[in-house]
Design a protein around this motif. Sequence first.
Motif, PDB file in Angstrom:
ATOM      1  N   ASP A 121      31.232 -29.589   8.013  1.00 38.01           N
ATOM      2  CA  ASP A 121      30.613 -30.651   7.225  1.00 38.01           C
ATOM      3  C   ASP A 121      29.118 -30.394   7.045  1.00 38.01           C
ATOM      4  OD1 ASP A 121      30.865 -33.517   6.118  1.00 38.01           O
ATOM      5  OD2 ASP A 121      29.215 -33.704   7.535  1.00 38.01           O
ATOM      6  N   ILE A 122      28.455 -29.934   8.104  1.00 36.18           N
ATOM      7  CA  ILE A 122      27.022 -29.641   8.029  1.00 36.18           C
ATOM      8  C   ILE A 122      26.764 -28.500   7.056  1.00 36.18           C
ATOM      9  CG2 ILE A 122      25.058 -28.731   9.331  1.00 36.18           C
ATOM     10  CD1 ILE A 122      26.122 -30.273  11.750  1.00 36.18           C
ATOM     11  N   LEU A 211      25.881 -38.016  11.183  1.00 33.39           N
ATOM     12  CA  LEU A 211      26.896 -39.052  10.992  1.00 33.39           C
ATOM     13  C   LEU A 211      26.683 -39.804   9.688  1.00 33.39           C
ATOM     14  CD1 LEU A 211      27.123 -40.519  14.615  1.00 33.39           C
ATOM     15  CD2 LEU A 211      28.830 -39.141  13.425  1.00 33.39           C
ATOM     16  N   ARG A 212      25.426 -40.076   9.352  1.00 32.06           N
ATOM     17  CA  ARG A 212      25.121 -40.761   8.102  1.00 32.06           C
ATOM     18  C   ARG A 212      25.576 -39.939   6.901  1.00 32.06           C
ATOM     19  NH1 ARG A 212      19.072 -42.446   7.661  1.00 32.06           N
ATOM     20  NH2 ARG A 212      19.752 -43.668   9.463  1.00 32.06           N
ATOM     21  N   ALA A 213      25.351 -38.616   7.009  1.00 30.53           N
ATOM     22  CA  ALA A 213      25.776 -37.725   5.927  1.00 30.53           C
ATOM     23  C   ALA A 213      27.283 -37.733   5.776  1.00 30.53           C
ATOM     24  CB  ALA A 213      25.271 -36.309   6.202  1.00 30.53           C
ATOM     25  N   ARG A 214      28.008 -37.749   6.902  1.00 25.53           N
ATOM     26  CA  ARG A 214      29.466 -37.769   6.842  1.00 25.53           C
ATOM     27  C   ARG A 214      29.973 -39.058   6.207  1.00 25.53           C
ATOM     28  NH1 ARG A 214      32.450 -36.068  12.239  1.00 25.53           N
ATOM     29  NH2 ARG A 214      34.159 -36.132  10.752  1.00 25.53           N
ATOM     30  N   ARG A 215      29.338 -40.200   6.575  1.00 23.77           N
ATOM     31  CA  ARG A 215      29.767 -41.477   5.999  1.00 23.77           C
ATOM     32  C   ARG A 215      29.493 -41.529   4.504  1.00 23.77           C
ATOM     33  NH1 ARG A 215      27.470 -45.650  10.667  1.00 23.77           N
ATOM     34  NH2 ARG A 215      28.979 -45.061  12.284  1.00 23.77           N
ATOM     35  N   THR A 216      28.342 -40.948   4.105  1.00 24.89           N
ATOM     36  CA  THR A 216      28.002 -40.912   2.687  1.00 24.89           C
ATOM     37  C   THR A 216      29.037 -40.121   1.902  1.00 24.89           C
ATOM     38  OG1 THR A 216      25.644 -41.075   3.199  1.00 24.89           O
ATOM     39  CG2 THR A 216      26.245 -40.274   0.988  1.00 24.89           C
ATOM     40  N   ARG A 217      29.437 -38.975   2.459  1.00 25.15           N
ATOM     41  CA  ARG A 217      30.447 -38.157   1.797  1.00 25.15           C
ATOM     42  C   ARG A 217      31.774 -38.898   1.715  1.00 25.15           C
ATOM     43  NH1 ARG A 217      31.490 -32.375   3.798  1.00 25.15           N
ATOM     44  NH2 ARG A 217      32.646 -32.402   1.852  1.00 25.15           N
TER      45      ARG A 217
END
Length: 224
Positions: A121-122, A211-217
Amino acid sequence: MTLAHQAAPPLQLAVNVLDAQSLLAAFGTIGVAVVLFAETGLLIGFFLPGDSLLFTAGLLCAGGSGTVQGHLPLRWVLVAAAVGALAGAQTGYLLGRRAGPALLARTESRRITEGAERAADILARYGHAKAIVLARFLPVVRTVLNPIAGALAVPARTFALWQVVGGLVWTVGLVLAGYALGASVPDVDRYLLPIIALIVVSLVPVAVEVLRARRTRGTGAGGA
């Protein structure tokens, strides 16, 4: 008296691989290189204490400790840390490139599986350069991102360049931070556990951003 004296050496040889001071007491400078190589290059090393080991080694370069006799040599600690971290990451990448997804599919560790998902994901979220550098500061992720990068065919030159940049920032930065603190605060090794706790807390913003990036995706995919 004689029997008690003879029984002491086996107790002294006991090593707690989860404790930075125990590792440094047992193996010294060479232990830094070996532990960082295992943590960044081999999936079995995901549990090793890389962050606390680097910081503790820096502290012990500045002052003595009841656990480690004498001072660790700063120059050689920096060399050992850099060599272990850089060689480990490159080894992990090559293993991932050759073995591919099968390398991770064989593991039964939930932490490694979750770490692999975060690593992928990163890479997708931040791009190769930023992800490779960022992963150095995330436990478990820094172990699995290297083989993931190899399995996903990240260009070899790109990986080599940015893993060197990230590896040097991570190792040199934490060792020198520990050294600076140890040189400025007398008997700082007495407060080692609270200091290591602060290191963990300092990594929270990085984890929150991931985690914020994952939720955004996830929200974006759901909306689509």
